[in-house]
Design an enzyme around this catalytic site. Structure first.
Site, short mmCIF file in Angstrom:
data_model
loop_
_atom_site.label_atom_id
_atom_site.label_comp_id
_atom_site.label_asym_id
_atom_site.label_seq_id
_atom_site.Cartn_x
_atom_site.Cartn_y
_atom_site.Cartn_z
N LYS A 116 0.86 -1.19 0.00
CA LYS A 116 0.00 0.00 0.00
C LYS A 116 0.89 1.23 0.00
CE LYS A 116 -2.17 1.77 3.70
NZ LYS A 116 -2.06 3.23 3.67
N ASP A 158 -3.44 4.34 -1.78
CA ASP A 158 -4.35 4.79 -0.72
C ASP A 158 -4.28 6.31 -0.58
OD1 ASP A 158 -5.86 4.93 1.65
OD2 ASP A 158 -4.17 4.35 2.91
N LYS A 211 -7.19 8.26 -0.68
CA LYS A 211 -8.43 8.68 0.00
C LYS A 211 -8.99 9.98 -0.56
CE LYS A 211 -7.17 6.68 4.52
NZ LYS A 211 -5.73 6.40 4.41
N ASP A 242 -13.53 15.15 -2.63
CA ASP A 242 -13.67 16.51 -3.19
C ASP A 242 -14.99 16.54 -3.94
OD1 ASP A 242 -13.12 19.10 -4.34
OD2 ASP A 242 -10.98 18.68 -4.13
N THR A 256 -9.97 4.03 11.13
CA THR A 256 -9.84 3.16 12.31
C THR A 256 -9.19 3.89 13.49
OG1 THR A 256 -7.94 2.25 11.14
CG2 THR A 256 -9.90 0.89 11.21
N ARG A 267 2.97 -0.49 10.73
CA ARG A 267 4.03 -0.49 11.74
C ARG A 267 4.35 -1.83 12.38
NH1 ARG A 267 1.31 4.73 14.22
NH2 ARG A 267 -0.42 3.59 13.24
O1 C5P Z 1 0.95 1.32 10.88
P1 C5P Z 1 -0.48 0.87 10.76
O2 C5P Z 1 -0.62 -0.66 10.73
O3 C5P Z 1 -1.39 1.52 11.78
O4 C5P Z 1 -0.91 1.37 9.31
C1 C5P Z 1 -2.23 1.33 8.85
C2 C5P Z 1 -2.28 1.96 7.50
O5 C5P Z 1 -3.62 1.92 7.05
C3 C5P Z 1 -1.85 3.42 7.45
O6 C5P Z 1 -1.15 3.59 6.23
C4 C5P Z 1 -3.13 4.20 7.45
O7 C5P Z 1 -3.03 5.39 6.72
C5 C5P Z 1 -4.08 3.25 6.75
N1 C5P Z 1 -5.51 3.38 7.09
C6 C5P Z 1 -6.03 3.27 8.36
N2 C5P Z 1 -7.36 3.41 8.60
C7 C5P Z 1 -8.19 3.63 7.60
C8 C5P Z 1 -7.69 3.74 6.28
C9 C5P Z 1 -6.33 3.61 6.07
O8 C5P Z 1 -5.26 3.03 9.29
N3 C5P Z 1 -9.50 3.68 7.82
#
Ligand code: C5P
Length: 232
Positions: free
Chosen positions: A32, A59, A61, A64, A119, A211
């Site tokens: 991603k 991603d 998002k 607009d 989330t 992460r």
């Molecule tokens: O590091 P982590 O596992 O929290 O990364 C989650 C990834 O998913 C990040 O790149 C974040 O921008 C993305 N994301 C998210 N929640 C959403 C949509 C995308 O955490 N609803």
């Protein structure tokens, strides 16, 4: 496309991303690309990852007015990404316009999914700051239904909502779920989290993991653990 682990490459440069992928020990993982990397490197990062054989979830998002999103999607469509996304909060009209912009003259297009509620947002914040009086679950399901009605392929939601989205919008409607943490891991800023094994049990189609893999001392081991827990 079957179930898979998507690795969130939240890095500031192509160099760091490629160095990380070299250490991941997977031939061509599903990755991603978020705003940080795309804004730093531009469209070329998508092409480079595709040349490496990776499938790419871009991603960005988008959110607009419909005409702007439609035109932006027409540009993104040419990059070869496998999945792109918008915010469902942009309305059904915006989502339908996105789909139109994304569809190439031959009728092909990347998958298009919509973010329901991030989330990192919990129900209390949604009510207090966004003035959405409904519950989080109801809001996510309603946004998912808007996305389905607009013709989209699925949504981004928490694994905790995957089961409900499938029940509400159909088993074939994709649930792409970030907010995944190992049972013994750090939550960071994510609030609605589950383990990869729990996400599997709840029926997520794709888990997006950042992460817990990118910041691990041994990313290859963390990626392998994720795949084991989610796919086996
Ligand atoms: O590091 P982590 O596992 O929290 O990364 C989650 C990834 O998913 C990040 O790149 C974040 O921008 C993305 N994301 C998210 N929640 C959403 C949509 C995308 O955490 N609803």
């Amino acid at each position: 496309m079957g179930k898979d682990v998507i690795v969130a490459c939240d890095f500031p440069s192509a160099g760091e991303t490629m160095a990380f992928l070299d250490r991941l020990g997977a031939e061509a993982p599903f990755v991603k690309i978020g705003m940080e990397l795309f804004y730093a490197e531009g469209p070329e990062i998508v092409r480079s990852l595709k040349r490496r054989g990776c499938r790419v979830f871009l991603d960005l998002k988008l959110h607009d007015i419909p005409n702007t999103v439609k035109k932006a999607m027409a540009v993104l469509s040419g990059l070869g990404a496998d999945i792109v996304n918008v915010h469902a909060a942009g309305t059904r009209a915006m989502m339908a316009a996105a789909l139109e912009g994304l569809t190439r003259p031959d009728g092909s297009r990347p998958l298009l999914i919509a973010v329901t509620q991030l989330t990192s947002t919990d129900e209390e914040t949604m009510r207090r700051e966004l003035l959405i009086p409904e519950g989080l679950r109801e809001t996510v399901l309603h946004y998912a239904e808007n996305a389905r009605a607009a013709g989209l392929d699925g949504v981004v939601c928490s694994p905790l909502e995957a089961e409900g989205v499938h029940a509400f919008c159909g088993a074939g409607f994709l649930t792409v779920t970030p907010g995944v943490r190992f049972a013994d891991g750090d939550r960071g800023d994510q609030k609605r989290v589950t383990t990869p094994a729990e996400a599997k049990r709840l029926g997520s189609d794709y888990i997006v993991v950042g992460r817990p893999i990118t910041a691990a001392a041994d990313p290859a081991a963390a990626y392998a653990r994720c795949c084991r827990e989610f796919l086996d």
